[in-house]
Design a protein around this motif. Structure first.
Motif, PDB file in Angstrom:
ATOM      1  N   UNK A   1      61.049  15.853 -71.648  1.00 20.69           N
ATOM      2  CA  UNK A   1      62.433  15.792 -71.162  1.00 20.69           C
ATOM      3  C   UNK A   1      62.732  14.436 -70.522  1.00 20.69           C
ATOM      4  N   UNK A   2      62.189  13.378 -71.072  1.00 19.39           N
ATOM      5  CA  UNK A   2      62.371  12.032 -70.517  1.00 19.39           C
ATOM      6  C   UNK A   2      63.744  11.498 -70.907  1.00 19.39           C
ATOM      7  N   UNK A   3      64.500  11.060 -69.909  1.00 22.85           N
ATOM      8  CA  UNK A   3      65.823  10.488 -70.152  1.00 22.85           C
ATOM      9  C   UNK A   3      65.910   9.040 -69.679  1.00 22.85           C
ATOM     10  N   UNK A   4      65.133   8.686 -68.665  1.00 27.95           N
ATOM     11  CA  UNK A   4      65.200   7.365 -68.047  1.00 27.95           C
ATOM     12  C   UNK A   4      63.972   6.547 -68.443  1.00 27.95           C
ATOM     13  N   UNK A   5      64.215   5.430 -69.162  1.00 25.83           N
ATOM     14  CA  UNK A   5      63.117   4.565 -69.596  1.00 25.83           C
ATOM     15  C   UNK A   5      62.966   3.329 -68.723  1.00 25.83           C
ATOM     16  N   UNK A   6      63.802   3.184 -67.718  1.00 23.87           N
ATOM     17  CA  UNK A   6      63.760   1.974 -66.892  1.00 23.87           C
ATOM     18  C   UNK A   6      62.426   1.762 -66.173  1.00 23.87           C
ATOM     19  N   UNK A   7      61.669   2.819 -65.801  1.00 23.59           N
ATOM     20  CA  UNK A   7      60.369   2.560 -65.164  1.00 23.59           C
ATOM     21  C   UNK A   7      59.391   1.782 -66.038  1.00 23.59           C
ATOM     22  N   UNK A   8      59.643   1.733 -67.349  1.00 25.25           N
ATOM     23  CA  UNK A   8      58.759   0.989 -68.244  1.00 25.25           C
ATOM     24  C   UNK A   8      59.082  -0.499 -68.279  1.00 25.25           C
ATOM     25  N   UNK A   9      60.150  -0.899 -67.620  1.00 25.96           N
ATOM     26  CA  UNK A   9      60.554  -2.305 -67.614  1.00 25.96           C
ATOM     27  C   UNK A   9      59.420  -3.189 -67.083  1.00 25.96           C
ATOM     28  N   UNK A  10      59.160  -4.255 -67.805  1.00 27.57           N
ATOM     29  CA  UNK A  10      58.180  -5.219 -67.340  1.00 27.57           C
ATOM     30  C   UNK A  10      56.736  -4.815 -67.510  1.00 27.57           C
ATOM     31  N   UNK A  11      56.486  -3.743 -68.254  1.00 23.69           N
ATOM     32  CA  UNK A  11      55.092  -3.371 -68.491  1.00 23.69           C
ATOM     33  C   UNK A  11      54.497  -4.363 -69.486  1.00 23.69           C
ATOM     34  N   UNK A  12      53.530  -5.147 -69.033  1.00 28.13           N
ATOM     35  CA  UNK A  12      53.056  -6.288 -69.804  1.00 28.13           C
ATOM     36  C   UNK A  12      52.138  -5.924 -70.959  1.00 28.13           C
ATOM     37  N   UNK A  13      51.471  -4.759 -70.891  1.00 31.29           N
ATOM     38  CA  UNK A  13      50.458  -4.459 -71.901  1.00 31.29           C
ATOM     39  C   UNK A  13      50.859  -3.353 -72.871  1.00 31.29           C
ATOM     40  N   UNK A  14      51.978  -2.703 -72.645  1.00 31.93           N
ATOM     41  CA  UNK A  14      52.375  -1.575 -73.496  1.00 31.93           C
ATOM     42  C   UNK A  14      52.671  -2.048 -74.918  1.00 31.93           C
ATOM     43  N   UNK A  15      51.960  -1.453 -75.893  1.00 29.41           N
ATOM     44  CA  UNK A  15      52.111  -1.819 -77.288  1.00 29.41           C
ATOM     45  C   UNK A  15      52.705  -0.699 -78.137  1.00 29.41           C
ATOM     46  N   UNK A  16      52.369   0.547 -77.812  1.00 31.14           N
ATOM     47  CA  UNK A  16      52.821   1.698 -78.599  1.00 31.14           C
ATOM     48  C   UNK A  16      53.482   2.700 -77.659  1.00 31.14           C
TER      49      UNK A  16
END
Length: 273
Positions: free
Chosen positions: A171-186
């Protein structure tokens, strides 16, 4: 009826009754009383046509004890040593388990498994990323499929080394916490609650993001694949289709490859025969 016919009828009835009755005489053994040692040791003989003995219902004390132990002790050091089958928890790099963060602390996973690289909690109950704490500093791959996840707050500090994040059917609606994640690829957030295109735009600050799955979200009904690819130029794959390919053509090619694979398997099978 006449007397002779009545006598014959009575004799025939008595004969049929004896035929239907159990065998009598010296060959018939008496069954020992139920519960006696002899009864437990006696082999059960099943005659043709006789009803099979009823199997007693098994008790579940062992299973209940295991569940109670996990709920009472939580993910304690003792429990994790038993579950991972090792005394050295620092050597554990992969964990697959089902948890419920409402009744047990999952923060202890990071406290006891500091070298964990992969964590799979599919079909668990985890509503917020904050429940993990900040001790999983080396985690690289996280599966949270069908966990009721709603809040990604704190994901960057909880998993700073995260490279692959699979969280479909939540039930994820807000993706802003992922902002600036340097290593996320997938990132797989298929069939979640993302409705606003601005949430997708927040992923522009993930420089290494190369694969994104958005299908099943409401936002994809109000925009196009081309818009998302223009918004996130770092993507190489969107919804399992390479950025430079048409989804329909890709599906057809995938179907052809699958059919060819089946034909090759059939040929190998025939060669073996």
């Amino acid at each position: 009826p006449p007397p002779r016919m009545a006598a014959f009828s009575l004799a025939r009835d008595a004969s049929e009754a004896r035929a239907r009755s159990p065998v009598s005489g010296p060959s018939r053994s008496r069954r020992p009383p139920s519960g006696s040692p002899a009864a437990s040791e006696e082999a059960v003989e099943v005659r043709p046509g006789a009803a099979l003995p009823q199997v007693p219902r098994l008790h579940c004390e062992a299973v209940q004890a295991a569940v109670t132990f996990q709920q009472e002790c939580g993910l304690s050091c003792e429990f994790l040593r038993h579950y991972c089958e090792t005394l050295d928890l620092d050597s554990v790099s992969h964990l697959e388990i089902q948890v419920d963060s409402a009744v047990q602390s999952i923060e202890t996973i990071g406290e006891h498994l500091r070298n964990l690289r992969q964590l799979k909690l599919t079909d668990s109950s985890v509503l917020s990323i904050r429940d993990f704490g900040t001790d999983l500093q080396h985690l690289e791959v996280l599966w949270l499929s069908r966990c009721g996840l709603q809040d990604l707050g704190g994901v960057a500090s909880a998993f700073p080394a995260l490279r692959e994040f699979y969280a479909p059917f939540n039930d994820i609606a807000d993706l802003s916490p992922l902002c600036g994640h340097d290593f996320l690829e997938v990132l797989d957030i298929e069939s979640n609650a993302v409705t606003d295109l601005d949430e997708v735009a927040a992923l522009q600050s993930c420089p290494r993001l190369r694969e994104l799955t958005l299908s099943g979200n409401a936002v994809m009904r109000s925009t196009t694949r081309e818009v998302v690819l223009q918004m996130l130029p770092q993507l190489g794959v969107l919804d399992d289709v390479p950025a430079g390919e048409d989804p329909l053509e890709h599906s057809a090619a995938s179907f052809d490859r699958a059919a060819l694979g089946l034909e090759e398997e059939d040929d190998l099978f025939l060669d073996d025969v």
